[in-house]
Scaffold this active site. Structure first.
Site, mmCIF file in Angstrom:
data_model
loop_
_atom_site.group_PDB
_atom_site.id
_atom_site.type_symbol
_atom_site.label_atom_id
_atom_site.label_comp_id
_atom_site.label_asym_id
_atom_site.label_seq_id
_atom_site.Cartn_x
_atom_site.Cartn_y
_atom_site.Cartn_z
ATOM 1 N N LYS A 186 51.641 -5.745 7.921
ATOM 2 C CA LYS A 186 51.294 -5.473 9.312
ATOM 3 C C LYS A 186 50.604 -6.737 9.826
ATOM 4 C CE LYS A 186 49.559 -1.853 12.273
ATOM 5 N NZ LYS A 186 48.931 -2.680 13.272
ATOM 6 N N ASP A 226 61.409 -39.633 35.527
ATOM 7 C CA ASP A 226 61.224 -38.567 36.510
ATOM 8 C C ASP A 226 62.433 -38.437 37.421
ATOM 9 O OD1 ASP A 226 57.629 -38.715 37.136
ATOM 10 O OD2 ASP A 226 58.839 -38.169 35.395
ATOM 11 N N LYS A 278 58.338 1.897 6.158
ATOM 12 C CA LYS A 278 59.382 2.493 6.994
ATOM 13 C C LYS A 278 60.454 3.119 6.106
ATOM 14 C CE LYS A 278 58.641 -1.104 10.408
ATOM 15 N NZ LYS A 278 59.051 -2.383 10.999
#
Ligand code: IVH
Length: 725
Positions: free
Chosen positions: A119, A38, A322
């Site tokens: 998709k 830490d 597309k």
């Protein structure tokens, strides 16, 4: 190391620090092998802060410094996408797909090469990389402005934080990429197993789980944890556990990129080339992309994945087609909603088979007894289903299902599961017909139709049937009624089971002392014995708020048959006072616009019952407002304002958004005209959004809608989205 610290360029040192801190965090949360103590972590973190203070140009949204110390607002900051994220038009059949292709061909005078891809049923995201480093990752939002989830993205290893340049694929100065974040089916199943083993409800489907995971407030949890650690609180272990789980979940998310927005630099000529570049930079693209010369190829692709839907490692709901050539895409252009150069072919809803194990009955809030199917759990359209309503006895007969049958089950997208009918040829002769019980399964009272000839049968023991009581108490708190968040179903059950309330009449007058007597609403505290839980404290505050809700909500909360928000609003608006409603006759009530004789009868009947009047009396004694507040202009900021709402507005249900407008004095209309003052456009809007633009009406997104409600029409006009060019 020392040399780098003293001698390195600030930018290089910044990157080094960010990487080390990120790495340390990931290790800390991902597995237990921490690389830094830490103290070491703190030293690095402070150095980063100092460096950024001296060189503010280095601070980017994904720097670790940008998340710690931030306020836990419960919301993500808005990010405006560089280029709008459009939607896709859908085709639901081969014919519709062919019609799209024919239109494209006609517009171009030639058949273009088409790119096919899956998709992905995930969450759309927009990622901006500047000089190769991730600048932001945002959810789709309304297509213009999304939510900034960059901080969370850093815990998702599948999302590259920086891009890799090569001679073949140099990285542009600035590039915006689009894709879907999703849970692979296996990870989703594992997650649900973990969630259910903790006694929590599972996610309905992978998409919801993905959305829930990506939108977790990791940063505020970290802050909370840090604060608790400082105080030496005993809840640290629990919080650590929660954070751990939250981060593990994030780690399971995957990304597939399928589009580009802004691209500064040498642009590709084709969608498929763009994918090659994206892949070259280290972004995950789909391996199932195919470029085909004509429609026949598209159809073959669609057919193939229709057959092999479940062989893909994630959920898909269709195929996206597309035009591959980017210049041709430009020629075809887009509507305000979707490109003309792409289309989504959607697979039909899935039908699966499963065993009908039993038909049980449920007793609802107003005593209606509804049979429902209990089935062997089965996965359909992305979620696991084991129950489906069968509505009433006639419906069970109409469907012809027997207990023990194999049945066909359908679920389309988010739609409710439905038993279609039996697989008759699988019958063995051991199946048995469903018999509607003659007595209430909850209280044993003989069941009967409310009126001769009614299809529905009811439990007439409204006052003390445990099922009805639970549902009514829960209903008082529901969103459409008094909206008391701290009173969910479990809490309602506990209040009744522990004898803290006898019925809904006692709910509004609940006191801290009463809740202190409950096991459910208290927890053990070493110093003070049992103390109220945070939820109980919250409930007490919310009950106070609930007492001054508008009259119509009080009316809805009473559970009068046939009286939903619309009728309740009409009554509240026209009569304005619960005492007057209680003493009105059928004639007077049915004269109210929106209240017919059936509703009027139900209201009169309801008030004729003495214990119903007791509920009202107890609520009044608890301080519930029983008359419409005198309306002044100040409380009706939307007086005379007409609003059209289209699509799903983030943070609102459809009814909730409508009611909010009406409560503020505005009118909600179903169609856009010149008289429309505002069009609120949510996700997946319909053609109304286009019409709004065509008529030049001010368009509000979710943020603009909040402005309208909170600050009124003038401020909202300022916040309106400028019409599209
Ligand atoms: S392209 C302008 N490709 O579907 C075209 N979208 O229903 C934009 N989606 O919002 C989308 N898989 O988030 C494209 N292979 C894919 C996709 C995909 C899933 C999502 C996307 C979009 C939504 C539209």
């Amino acid at each position: 190391m020392a040399k780098a610290r003293d001698g390195a360029e600030p930018a290089a040192r910044w990157r080094e620090l960010v990487e080390q801190i990120d790495d340390a965090r990931r290790r800390y949360y991902g597995d237990d092998a921490a690389t830094l103590s830490d103290a070491e972590y703190d030293v690095l973190f402070r150095e980063l802060e100092a460096l950024e203070a001296a060189h503010p140009e280095l601070v980017s949204a994904d720097s670790p410094t940008q998340s710690v110390g931030g306020e836990a607002s419960g919301m993500f900051a808005p990010v405006e996408h560089l280029q709008r994220l459009l939607s896709l038009d859908n085709a639901f059949s081969a014919d519709e797909l062919a019609a799209w292709a024919a239109r494209v061909e006609r517009d171009l005078g030639a058949v273009p090469e088409l790119l096919c891809e899956l998709k992905v049923d995930g969450l759309a995201v927009d990622i901006v990389y500047e000089r190769g480093r991730m600048r932001s990752l945002a959810t789709r939002g309304d297509g213009r402005v999304g939510e900034d989830v960059t901080y969370n993205a850093r815990f998702i290893p599948a999302i590259p934080k920086s891009l890799t340049a090569s001679a073949e694929h140099p990285v542009p100065e600035l590039v915006e990429v689009r894709g879907e974040v999703y849970f692979p089916t296996a990870a989703f199943d594992a997650l649900n197993l973990e969630v259910t083993s903790q006694g929590l409800s599972p996610f309905a489907n992978a998409r919801n789980a993905g959305a829930g995971t990506l939108r977790q407030r990791i940063d505020s949890r970290e802050n909370e944890l840090a604060a608790m650690r400082e105080k030496g609180s005993t809840t640290v272990a629990r919080l650590e556990g929660e954070l751990d789980l939250a981060l593990k979940r994030l780690g399971g998310l995957q990304l597939v990129v399928h589009g580009i927005g802004v691209w500064h630099g040498h642009e590709p000529a084709r969608q498929s080339e763009a994918y090659a570049a994206l892949r070259g930079w280290g972004l995950p693209t789909s391996e199932r992309v195919q470029v085909v010369p004509e429609l026949a190829g598209v159809q073959a692709y669609v057919d193939f994945y229709g057959e092999h839907r479940h062989d893909v490692e994630h959920e898909i709901d269709g195929v996206v087609v597309k035009v591959d050539d980017l210049a041709t895409q430009g020629r075809l252009g887009s509507t305000s909603r979707a490109p003309r150069w792409a289309i989504a072919y959607k697979y039909p809803p899935e039908v699966v088979r499963t065993r009908l194990l039993d038909i049980e009955v449920n007793v609802g809030r107003t005593g209606r007894v509804t049979p429902f199917a209990v089935m062997a759990p089965v996965k359909v359209a992305g979620s696991t289903v084991s129950m489906a309503t069968l509505h009433n006895q006639e419906e069970v007969v109409r469907k012809g299902v027997l207990i023990g049958d194999m049945v066909f089950l359908r679920k389309a997208g988010d739609v409710i599961p439905e038993v279609l009918g039996p697989v008759v040829e699988d019958r063995t002769g051991t199946e048995r017909a469903f018999v509607m019980p003659t007595h209430c399964p909850s209280c044993g009272t003989p069941l009967a139709p409310a009126k001769e000839g009614d299809v529905d049968i009811r439990c007439p023991n409204q006052r003390s049937c445990p099922s009805q009581l639970r549902e009514r108490v829960f209903h008082v708190a529901s969103r459409g009624a008094l909206d008391i968040e701290g009173l969910g179903f479990k809490a309602a059950v506990a209040l009744l089971d522990e004898g803290i309330v006898a019925d809904e009449g006692d709910v509004l007058g609940l006191t801290a002392d009463q809740l202190r007597a409950s096991v459910f609403f208290t927890r053990a505290d070493s110093a003070e014995g049992r103390v109220l839980t945070a939820n109980a404290e919250k409930l007490l505050v919310e009950l106070e708020t609930a007492k001054s809700r508008p009259l119509w909500r009080v009316i809805v909360a009473l559970s009068i048959r046939h009286v939903g928000p619309t009728a309740a609003q009409a009554l509240a608006r026209e009569i304005g006072d619960l005492d007057r409603i209680a003493t009105s006759g059928v004639e007077e009530l049915s004269a109210v616009e929106g209240v017919g004789p059936i509703i009027a009868d139900a209201v009169v009947e309801w008030f004729a019952v003495d214990w119903h009047r007791d509920v009202v009396r107890k609520w009044r004694e608890a301080g519930v407002r029983m008359a419409e507040e005198r309306v002044d202009a100040g409380s009706r900021p939307l007086d005379g304002v007409t609003v059209v709402i289209t699509g799903t507005v983030e943070g609102w249900s459809r009814d909730g958004a409508m009611l909010a407008v009406q409560e503020a004095g505005g009118k909600v209309s179903g169609s856009v005209s010149k008289k429309t003052d505002f069009v609120v456009v949510g996700e997946n809007p319909g053609s109304k959004a286009e019409k709004a633009v065509a008529l030049g009406r001010p368009v509000l997104d979710a943020t603009g809608f909040a402005v309208l409600l909170e600050q009124g029409p003038d401020a909202a006009r300022e916040a309106a989205v400028p019409p599209l060019a």
